[in-house]
Design an enzyme around this catalytic site. Sequence first.
Site, PDB file in Angstrom:
ATOM      1  N   ASN A   7       0.877  -1.175   0.000  1.00  0.00           N
ATOM      2  CA  ASN A   7       0.000   0.000   0.000  1.00  0.00           C
ATOM      3  C   ASN A   7       0.913   1.224   0.000  1.00  0.00           C
ATOM      4  OD1 ASN A   7      -1.791   2.040   0.472  1.00  0.00           O
ATOM      5  ND2 ASN A   7      -2.718   1.139   2.312  1.00  0.00           N
ATOM      6  N   ARG A  91      -2.728  -2.211  -3.278  1.00  0.00           N
ATOM      7  CA  ARG A  91      -3.936  -1.413  -3.067  1.00  0.00           C
ATOM      8  C   ARG A  91      -3.870  -0.232  -4.040  1.00  0.00           C
ATOM      9  NH1 ARG A  91      -5.444   3.069   1.277  1.00  0.00           N
ATOM     10  NH2 ARG A  91      -7.638   3.224   0.737  1.00  0.00           N
ATOM     11  N   HIS A 180     -13.204   2.466  -0.007  1.00  0.00           N
ATOM     12  CA  HIS A 180     -13.166   1.438   1.045  1.00  0.00           C
ATOM     13  C   HIS A 180     -13.804   0.134   0.566  1.00  0.00           C
ATOM     14  CE1 HIS A 180     -13.342   4.816   4.326  1.00  0.00           C
ATOM     15  NE2 HIS A 180     -12.081   4.472   4.120  1.00  0.00           N
ATOM     16  N   ARG A 241     -12.816  15.256   7.410  1.00  0.00           N
ATOM     17  CA  ARG A 241     -13.613  15.597   6.228  1.00  0.00           C
ATOM     18  C   ARG A 241     -15.056  15.856   6.635  1.00  0.00           C
ATOM     19  NH1 ARG A 241     -11.940  10.367   3.487  1.00  0.00           N
ATOM     20  NH2 ARG A 241      -9.699  10.652   3.254  1.00  0.00           N
ATOM     21  N   GLU A 384      -8.159  -5.508   5.219  1.00  0.00           N
ATOM     22  CA  GLU A 384      -8.052  -5.196   3.791  1.00  0.00           C
ATOM     23  C   GLU A 384      -6.825  -5.868   3.167  1.00  0.00           C
ATOM     24  OE1 GLU A 384      -8.811  -1.203   5.355  1.00  0.00           O
ATOM     25  OE2 GLU A 384      -9.439  -0.710   3.332  1.00  0.00           O
TER      26      GLU A 384
END
Length: 435
Positions: A7, A91, A180, A241, A384
Amino acid sequence: MKVLVINAGSSSLKFTLYETHGEAMLAHGLVERIGQAKPELRYEVSDGRVLRSEASVGNHNDALGLICGKLVDPQWGVLQALSEVAAIGHRVVHGGEKFTAPARINDEVKKGIRQYADLAPLHNPPNLGGIEACERVFPGVPNVAVFDTAFHQTMPPASYLFAIPYELYEKYGLRKYGFHGTSHKFVSQATARFLGRSLEELRLVTCHLGNGCSIAAVKGGQVLDTSMGMTPLMGLVMGTRCGDIDPGAVLYLVKQGMSADQVDTLLNRQSGLLGVASIGSSDMRDIIAAAEQGQEKPRRALDMFVHRLASYIGSYHVVLGGADAVVFTGGIGENSAVIRELVVSRLGVLGCHLDRDANARVRGAAVITTPESSLKAVVMPTNEELMIAQETEQLLAEVIAKRPFCGNPGVRRQNSEWDSSTNPACLSIILATDF
Ligand code: ADP
């Protein structure tokens, strides 16, 4: 089969090495602050030993070289040789409409990742950098891209289109993509297994609550709607956010003289829990502690977080035609009994009733609602990296199975038979040279 999961961010390179047979994690860690002052390596072996050291690395190539050195190090290594790595899964954040499933990396796939860099300027370029570093360090080893957006590509147009002139969708690809996806897919599958049900018959509302937060309506393993949009800014209240906001408010700020970059920073980095709670932290633990001390702004931030999340769950209950379970995952979803209680206590109207003891006792996967509840609430740890390793292995096995002389996935028939689990280096050579 040993699969390395990468990643790559703009200044970091995270890695996990898996033995996919038995889902065993062999080593994981990251190099941080690449190209900045004082880069650092954190390297952890499955037996719990942790190494932290300064890392003099100027780019992702150096960082990968450093990690590889540790993987075969006499003291810290978990491999005899790097050739044991049979495949690498990456990823990749944005796969647009082109990538609905993992893809074996080739020039065409790299072109696609580059093409969507406009939509994910902070993510796709470093993701590609990680891929190219692996191509250099592991020549001939197959690389697979696993996209955050791919799982959401089953959304119907009514969910993914914005109510703006259709030409803008055609011209610029303005639409909801969702993110996601790897996590939503992993917890959907894991929840089905945990509940002893088939995924095909389940209707799930999956809530990934970390620093970034998103929610998805998943019916029979297919996403019908999700809360993040063309970018990860839309939807739930997040760490920094804002999530959903009236676009008119954004226009108003621009008309007041703020530049596009200033608005970008405001909404992506200074809003959400950080902006509303005003305690200089976006960490949910700090927000909860401050709210419990009676501070008004953190309490308001918490209320907004829970209100938005509960509203989305109600909406997706309708989208699904009635849900079977709400699934909590991510750092907040897995660890915060307080947030789960605040959210589930609003879902009584949907037949979802909290079992307080079960909620307080959660370790790993758990059902936290009473047996009478018609809508279950489930806590399911996400993974993940494991999902990326499994999807990488699966894609390569499918490719091998399609080869004319192969009887079974991962098994090559020649003079003598061998299996990919016992000869990963050979598997890697075949995969590397045959297509
Ligand atoms: P990322 O999105 O970066 O992968 P994580 O999934 O690790 O992030 O989630 C980070 C969030 O999880 C932070 O807001 C952190 O406060 C929150 N978190 C972790 N443990 C707890 C806890 N025990 N209670 C409340 N929040 C927690």
